[in-house]
Motif scaffolding. Structure first.
Motif, PDB file in Angstrom:
ATOM      1  N   GLN A  33       9.310  14.709 -12.301  1.00  0.00           N
ATOM      2  CA  GLN A  33       8.073  15.418 -12.634  1.00  0.00           C
ATOM      3  C   GLN A  33       8.084  16.828 -12.036  1.00  0.00           C
ATOM      4  O   GLN A  33       8.983  17.172 -11.276  1.00  0.00           O
ATOM      5  N   ASN A  34       7.050  17.532 -12.379  1.00  0.00           N
ATOM      6  CA  ASN A  34       6.805  18.855 -11.764  1.00  0.00           C
ATOM      7  C   ASN A  34       7.995  19.791 -11.916  1.00  0.00           C
ATOM      8  O   ASN A  34       8.395  20.442 -10.959  1.00  0.00           O
ATOM      9  N   SER A  49      10.386  17.201  -8.803  1.00  0.00           N
ATOM     10  CA  SER A  49      10.022  16.221  -7.775  1.00  0.00           C
ATOM     11  C   SER A  49      10.984  15.041  -7.866  1.00  0.00           C
ATOM     12  O   SER A  49      11.466  14.714  -8.949  1.00  0.00           O
TER      13      SER A  49
END
Ligand SMILES: *[C@@H]1O[C@H](CO)[C@@H](O)[C@H](O)[C@H]1NC(C)=O
Ligand SMILES: *[C@@H]1O[C@H](CO)[C@@H](O)[C@H](O)[C@H]1NC(C)=O
Length: 311
Positions: A33-34, A49
């Protein structure tokens, strides 16, 4: 009754199936993610992440798609040079981003035979959005030379160096310096003055400048010391020039006087006075002495004796 049994066995069947799906399915491993790009001074780094799996090492793969690939060959994704795969949580994509066009980027996690879905950057990345920060610089003086050394930021960078003498109404000079990392002579400085320098970068590929760095100033030694030194040297030189010949001359005179005293003839001596000169060994026998022409400067210097004889 029969329906309930069928329902129960179906339930049991699905319970038995879920673990199989979990261990074998493609979608089990969550996608990273991110994901985002941090870009400073044309150095681009993709970050994400971590996908947490206890006691396991998760690998990540990064792929990119430039404008050309996304417009004309949308199925083509190119593995990143340095991160296919990587165990880190970031990837230096500087070498992948070779044009000032939008780039799509994606990353996925891999653990053994499991592979996560791809996670794609929300907005394509264009390197023209890089953050340009002023270059690191070192301003020094080498004698009376103003010298600057700039941080080496790679071949895409040019540097605009502004420098001026710190005084009211001073004119600012600008020099364009191409490579970083090499000390460069800017100006020959006036003694006693202070010079200031600031620099900013320019990246032609994206047509953008950084801000200017803080000005750094150096003061050149005042003229008092060099002038005093020069004066001292000059006086010393003059002393050598005057004193040495004088003392040589004086010594010569002293030497000459000690071995060949000059006889000053009194005015009252008879006119028929002759001077004779002879080598020292023969001087006791006046008769052997030879008549000498009287030129006081040309008296033979050391082995001589002046004899005066009245005829
Ligand atoms: C994404 O980043 C935010 C803040 O930076 C953080 O709170 C969040 O936990 C991150 N998500 C993951 C899946 O790590
Ligand atoms: C970067 O380039 C795109 C077009 O290629 C333009 O729309 C955008 O404004 C530029 N961004 C910057 C920060 O210069």
């Amino acid at each position: 009754m029969v329906l309930e049994e069928i329902a129960a066995s179906l339930m049991w069947f699905s319970y038995a199936l879920i673990p199989c799906l979990l261990t074998d399915g493609v979608a089990v491993l969550p996608a990273p993610q991110n994901i985002s790009v941090q870009s400073t001074n044309m150095k681009h780094v993709l970050t994400w992440s971590p996908v947490m799996v206890p006691e396991e090492i998760v690998y990540y793969s990064v792929e990119y798609q430039g404008e050309y690939e996304s417009l004309y060959m949308s199925h083509i994704w190119i593995p990143s040079n340095w991160c296919s795969p990587t165990t880190g949580l970031e990837c230096d994509i500087t070498d992948d981003i070779t044009a000032t066009v939008p780039y799509n980027l994606r990353v996925r996690a891999t653990l053994g035979s499991q592979t996560s879905a791809w996670s794609t950057l929300k907005h394509p990345f264009n390197r023209n959005s890089t953050t340009l920060i002023p270059p690191g610089m070192e301003v020094t003086k080498d004698g009376f030379h103003l010298v600057i050394k700039l941080e080496d930021l790679g071949p895409q960078f040019e540097f605009f160096v502004a420098y001026w003498r710190r005084e009211p109404g001073a004119k600012e000079h600008v020099k364009v310096v191409r490579p970083g990392g090499i000390p460069m002579h800017l100006e020959t400085m006036e003694p006693g003055a202070t010079y200031c320098v600031k620099a900013r970068t320019f990246v032609k590929a994206i047509g953008r400048y950084s801000a200017f760095s803080q000005a750094e100033c150096v003061k050149v030694q005042g003229e008092s010391l060099p002038l005093a030194l020069a004066l001292f040297a000059f006086v010393g030189f003059m002393l050598v020039l005057v004193v040495v010949p004088f003392s040589v001359w004086k010594m010569g005179r002293l030497l000459r006087r000690s071995c060949c005293p000059v006889v000053v003839l009194p005015d009252t001596l008879p006119a028929r006075l002759s001077l004779f000169m002879a080598p020292r060994e023969t001087c006791s026998q006046t008769q052997k002495c030879k008549k000498w022409e009287i030129h006081p400067e040309t008296f033979p210097s050391s082995k001589c004796q002046l004899l005066v004889a009245l005829q």
